[in-house]
Structures are given as C-alpha cells and as structure tokens.
Design an enzyme around this catalytic site. Structure first.
Site, PDB file in Angstrom:
ATOM      1  N   CYS A  24       0.812  -1.223   0.000  1.00 45.35           N
ATOM      2  CA  CYS A  24       0.000   0.000   0.000  1.00 45.35           C
ATOM      3  C   CYS A  24       0.847   1.275   0.000  1.00 45.35           C
ATOM      4  O   CYS A  24       0.356   2.339  -0.380  1.00 45.35           O
ATOM      5  CB  CYS A  24      -0.950   0.004   1.193  1.00 45.35           C
ATOM      6  SG  CYS A  24      -2.100  -1.393   1.212  1.00 45.35           S
ATOM      7  N   HIS A  68      -3.520   7.314   2.187  1.00 47.47           N
ATOM      8  CA  HIS A  68      -3.894   5.989   1.697  1.00 47.47           C
ATOM      9  C   HIS A  68      -5.321   5.705   2.152  1.00 47.47           C
ATOM     10  O   HIS A  68      -5.653   5.853   3.321  1.00 47.47           O
ATOM     11  CB  HIS A  68      -2.931   4.948   2.248  1.00 47.47           C
ATOM     12  CG  HIS A  68      -3.343   3.537   1.995  1.00 47.47           C
ATOM     13  ND1 HIS A  68      -3.825   3.103   0.781  1.00 47.47           N
ATOM     14  CD2 HIS A  68      -3.360   2.449   2.824  1.00 47.47           C
ATOM     15  CE1 HIS A  68      -4.106   1.812   0.857  1.00 47.47           C
ATOM     16  NE2 HIS A  68      -3.839   1.394   2.086  1.00 47.47           N
ATOM     17  N   ASN A 106     -10.166  -0.073  -0.333  1.00 53.99           N
ATOM     18  CA  ASN A 106      -8.707  -0.031  -0.278  1.00 53.99           C
ATOM     19  C   ASN A 106      -8.150  -0.584  -1.587  1.00 53.99           C
ATOM     20  O   ASN A 106      -8.236  -1.779  -1.843  1.00 53.99           O
ATOM     21  CB  ASN A 106      -8.214  -0.866   0.911  1.00 53.99           C
ATOM     22  CG  ASN A 106      -6.709  -0.805   1.099  1.00 53.99           C
ATOM     23  OD1 ASN A 106      -5.972  -0.387   0.211  1.00 53.99           O
ATOM     24  ND2 ASN A 106      -6.240  -1.239   2.256  1.00 53.99           N
TER      25      ASN A 106
END
Length: 323
Positions: free
Chosen positions: A113, A250, A280
């Site tokens: 990520c 994020h 996500n």
C-alpha cells in the site's frame, strides 16, 4: 535546484461496482457493519479478462491527456503494484507497450500500500539527478484476485483500480516556495511482516496465495506511523502542519484517516476522501484520490499536499509537494 512537479493526473476504475450488500448472502456481515467499521460503501472489481496492466494503461492514457503530452515525451514508466499480471516481465513494461512508448525505461516498485509513495520518491530522486525529465507514475492493483472470500475481516476491504501522475522536471529556488516535490520520508520494519501479508509466492507455495491481516495491530501501527512520517516530511520541507492545504492519505479505513488527521491537527475538510467509493486499492489509492480531487478542481496552484501510506512489510512513508 531541479524539482519534480505534477504535470497531469489520471485514473481508471473497472466498470463492475460491488456494493456492500453483495457480501451479505455470502458472509456473516452487513452493509451497516462494513460502513461503521471502515467507511467503505462500495468498490470496483476488475472483469475476468482484465489484468493489472490493463487498468494501468487506461490510467496512464488519462494522465497523459490531462498533461497534454504524448507517450513519446515520457522518459520512464514506474508502476507500483503488488498484483502483477505475471511474475515477470514488469507491469511497467506492459504499460510502456500499451501506450505506444518505444524508448526510455520501465520498472515496477513493490511496497504494497506504500508503493506509490516509494515510487514518488524514486521518481523525484531520478529527476533531481537528471536521469529523466518526465516520468509517468502509476499505482495499479487487482486485489480481488488475492482475496479469501470466506474471510470477512479482509475481503470486504479491498477493490481494484489504477491512478497515474505525470512528473516533470522544473527549476526551483531550492526552498519551500518551490512547486513540486519538496520532501520525502520512507520507512520499513520487517519485524512486523506477519501483520499483513499474502500466504503464497513463487519461492514458497508456487501460487498467488491469499491476503492475511491482523487488523487491530495494523490499525494501531498505522495511526502512529502515518502521523509521524508526515511530520518528518514536513520538517524536511521546512513547513508546519498548519500550512498544509490537503492531506491525501492511503484510502484504507476511514477511522485510520480520521485518527491521523486529528494527530496532525487537520480538519477533515482538508482531507481527500475516496474510500467510500473505492475501498482499499492498495498502491492505487493515493494516485486515484489525487486524480479524483484534481478532476474536481479542488487543488489550486501553490497548495501544499501531504500524501502518506502504510502497507505490508511493514512499509510506510510520506511525500510533501506544492501543487
């Protein structure tokens, strides 16, 4: 001083939209449970015949169009991804071919990520060093391919998508008044690798495997480490938190984002949020959010942006840039 400024942005989301209710007859979960704990309402899943490179190509083309340049004006392609089409070659070389770029170089970055933050730092360093004048950065993921659909703690969180940014060299004075990337901060700590990982791989199982996560521990690390890395990057840039116009985090979990903003003493009005619609998307989440906000006209010339992410490794970092 040479600076890396943002010339253009673009993004792509697969056509298939999956609402939270899709999981209700498959798992012991509900739309309310998912919204309350994550802030996610829906996500996009790639079609069966779509690969990560396909998503990346679409996002790349959108970014080039937004920048008003063509593929032959790009010196390099960097793709941040943890879900490549193949073990090799890199997704970046596939994107390079897909956009008709026949020169320069291309490679992938893998920091889960945090991958796009690492890619930004890579590109910034190369532009400062004179190794490239224009770099196309892409975050692209098909995390739906590595989900365990029986694990409600993970499979409801992730989606597919791609975002892209064109960086271009420009002269600056060398202080915080410059446009472009002003500072970066990268970190990792491998002792926490078992908190978020995929249980497969070429040298272990010979399979792609499935994502595994200890969510409570990842949450605790994320809140602490994201605020800390942002403050370090701001210190390097010679800026204070109150000078930040936009936080581009994020997009993993709304509660993490809110907790990080509080630690940075930033109101939520200054935070770019796309987690509700995208879920996500790992390395794609920051360029996706950046492109969406830019397309809505939210960023103004001179705005200070802080982008930050944490992912498996654990790996985390932040970038401060002036729009």
């Amino acid at each position: 001083m040479r600076r890396a400024i943002v010339r253009g942005t673009g993004h792509y989301l697969p056509e298939r939209v999956v609402e939270n209710t899709w999981f209700e007859d498959k798992l012991d979960t509900s739309d309310e449970w998912i919204r309350t704990r994550t802030g996610i309402e829906r996500r996009h899943f790639a079609a069966d015949d779509q690969r990560t490179s396909d998503l990346g190509i679409h996002a790349a083309q959108a970014a080039l169009a937004n920048a008003g340049i063509t593929a032959d004006q790009i010196d390099a392609v960097i793709v941040a991804t943890s879900t490549p089409d193949l073990t090799f070659p890199s997704v970046a070389t596939m994107v390079q071919a897909g956009i008709g770029m026949r020169s320069g170089f291309a490679y992938d970055v893998q920091a889960v990520c945090a991958g796009f933050i690492y890619a930004l730092a890579n590109a910034d360093a190369m532009i400062r060093a004179g190794l490239a004048d224009r770099i196309l950065l892409i975050g692209a993921e098909t995390f739906s391919r590595i989900m365990d659909w029986t694990d409600r703690s993970t499979c409801v969180l992730f989606g597919d998508g791609a975002g892209a940014v064109v960086l271009e060299a420009a002269d600056g004075a060398g202080d915080s008044s410059d446009r472009g990337i002003l500072a970066t901060d990268l970190n990792s700590d491998g002792q926490y690798r078992d908190l978020l990982y995929v249980d497969g791989g070429v040298a272990s199982t010979g399979t792609a495997g499935h994502l595994r996560m200890q969510g409570n521990l990842v949450f605790r690390h994320a809140v602490e480490k994201l605020a800390d890395t942002a403050h370090r990057a701001l210190d390097k840039a010679g800026l204070a938190p109150q000078e930040v116009d936009w936080l581009v985090p994020h997009q993993a979990n709304l509660r993490i984002i809110e907790a990080t903003a509080r630690r940075m003493q930033l109101p939520m009005e200054k935070v770019v949020l796309t987690v509700a619609d995208h879920g996500n998307t790992s390395a794609a989440s920051i360029p996706l959010a950046m492109s969406v906000a830019n397309s809505e006209g939210r960023f103004q010339s001179g705005d200070i942006l802080v982008a930050e992410a944490i992912g498996g490794g654990l790996a985390w970092g932040s970038v401060v840039l002036r729009w």
